[in-house]
Design a protein around this motif. Structure first.
Motif, short mmCIF file in Angstrom:
data_model
loop_
_atom_site.label_atom_id
_atom_site.label_comp_id
_atom_site.label_asym_id
_atom_site.label_seq_id
_atom_site.Cartn_x
_atom_site.Cartn_y
_atom_site.Cartn_z
N VAL A 1 6.07 -7.14 31.04
CA VAL A 1 5.72 -6.61 29.99
C VAL A 1 4.25 -6.41 30.22
N HIS A 2 3.43 -7.72 30.55
CA HIS A 2 1.93 -7.04 30.31
C HIS A 2 1.68 -6.03 31.09
N THR A 3 2.16 -5.91 32.66
CA THR A 3 2.03 -4.25 33.48
C THR A 3 1.84 -3.47 31.99
N ALA A 4 2.81 -3.40 31.45
CA ALA A 4 3.44 -2.21 30.48
C ALA A 4 1.74 -2.15 29.83
N LEU A 5 1.87 -3.27 28.90
CA LEU A 5 1.06 -2.97 27.34
C LEU A 5 -0.67 -3.07 28.07
N GLU A 6 -0.61 -3.33 29.86
CA GLU A 6 -1.80 -2.77 30.78
C GLU A 6 -2.02 -1.13 30.19
N LYS A 7 -0.67 -0.26 30.77
CA LYS A 7 -0.64 0.98 31.07
C LYS A 7 -0.68 1.26 29.32
N ILE A 8 -0.30 0.80 28.49
CA ILE A 8 -0.30 1.68 27.14
C ILE A 8 -2.25 1.28 26.77
N LYS A 9 -2.45 0.11 27.08
CA LYS A 9 -4.16 0.61 26.88
C LYS A 9 -5.15 1.36 28.14
N GLU A 10 -4.12 1.32 28.73
CA GLU A 10 -5.24 2.59 29.53
C GLU A 10 -5.24 3.78 29.05
N LYS A 11 -4.76 3.97 28.33
CA LYS A 11 -4.57 5.27 27.26
C LYS A 11 -5.52 5.49 27.28
N LYS A 12 -6.49 6.58 27.40
CA LYS A 12 -7.13 7.06 26.38
C LYS A 12 -7.99 7.08 24.91
N GLN A 13 -6.61 6.97 24.32
CA GLN A 13 -6.86 6.77 22.69
C GLN A 13 -5.92 5.02 22.91
N PRO A 14 -6.28 4.56 22.07
CA PRO A 14 -5.70 3.11 21.20
C PRO A 14 -4.61 3.66 20.89
N ILE A 15 -4.11 2.15 20.77
CA ILE A 15 -2.64 2.85 20.42
C ILE A 15 -2.16 3.29 18.90
N ALA A 16 -1.55 4.13 18.36
CA ALA A 16 -1.36 4.86 17.24
C ALA A 16 -0.80 4.13 16.34
N PHE A 17 -0.93 3.73 15.54
CA PHE A 17 -0.71 2.73 14.30
C PHE A 17 -0.25 3.46 13.30
N SER A 18 0.85 3.27 12.64
CA SER A 18 1.60 4.72 11.85
C SER A 18 1.61 4.14 10.51
N TYR A 19 1.02 4.69 9.54
CA TYR A 19 1.19 3.64 7.96
C TYR A 19 1.50 5.30 7.76
N LEU A 20 2.75 4.98 6.92
CA LEU A 20 3.96 5.39 6.03
C LEU A 20 3.39 4.82 4.37
N GLU A 21 3.91 6.07 4.19
CA GLU A 21 4.00 5.80 2.43
C GLU A 21 4.75 4.87 2.27
N PRO A 22 4.01 3.62 1.20
CA PRO A 22 4.87 2.04 1.55
C PRO A 22 6.36 2.58 0.31
N SER A 23 6.85 3.84 0.11
CA SER A 23 7.99 4.60 -0.91
C SER A 23 8.53 4.71 0.62
N ALA A 24 8.24 4.86 1.42
CA ALA A 24 9.06 4.88 3.20
C ALA A 24 9.32 4.06 3.69
#
Length: 184
Positions: free
Chosen positions: A77-100
């Motif tokens: 799990v920590h290895t997977a998280l490290e690989k995610i963090k290694e990406k040039k861009q940070p994790i893209a958190f999605s923000y939907l409209e509250p109604s969604a």
């Protein structure tokens, strides 16, 4: 004596057969974890290999306290998280409209109709932020406080991403259930 204790001792001593045996025993379970965190099979395979390198490198750190499989899963799990963090861009958190973000009534038999492979594919299709938080909280059992510390986000962001991930997954399950039988 745990089922892994002697095998781990042999691995530490450099026994290649023991190393192969350990890999074969754990690879399937650990690969399934990698698939949940990674968007592609190639990324999952790379994560598995890097994770096993860490496992074999740090075998002497395991002190037979708790589950050996659990210890290996944490490394993966920590290895997977490290690989995610290694990406040039940070994790893209999605923000939907509250109604969604809402609860969807998914018929009870929907989950019995979906295989673990289909569920894994659905999880892989989640946006990065949803997938990461969903895996850490719902599947791995980490708290939102732990997740926020690892990902350097607020606890509220972790909670909202989890709620949105659940809504996203339920929506997909609902759509799957609406597909006519002849199309399945």
């Amino acid at each position: 004596m745990s089922g892994y204790e002697q095998l781990v001792e042999r691995c530490i001593a450099g026994d290649r057969i023991a190393q192969r045996t350990l890999y074969n025993r754990l690879a399937g379970k650990l690969y399934a974890i990698c698939l949940r965190y990674c968007q592609s099979v190639q990324d999952a395979q790379d994560t598995l290999q890097e994770g096993f390198m860490k496992i074999f490198t740090h075998l002497t750190d395991f002190k037979n306290v708790g589950s050996f499989e659990g210890w290996c899963k944490r490394i993966i799990v920590h290895t997977a998280l490290e690989k995610i963090k290694e990406k040039k861009q940070p994790i893209a958190f999605s923000y939907l409209e509250p109604s969604a973000v809402y609860e969807i009534a998914v018929p009870e038999n929907t989950l019995s109709k979906i295989s673990i492979d289909e569920l894994t594919i659905l999880i892989q299709e989640m946006p990065d932020g949803y997938r990461t938080i969903f895996n850490l909280y719902a599947i791995e059992g980490y708290t939102h406080i732990e997740i926020s510390q690892w990902l350097n986000i607020s606890e509220g962001t972790s909670k909202s991403q989890y709620a949105r991930a659940r809504a996203w997954l339920l929506n997909r399950l609902f759509k799957l259930n609406q597909t006519p039988e002849y199309a399945k």
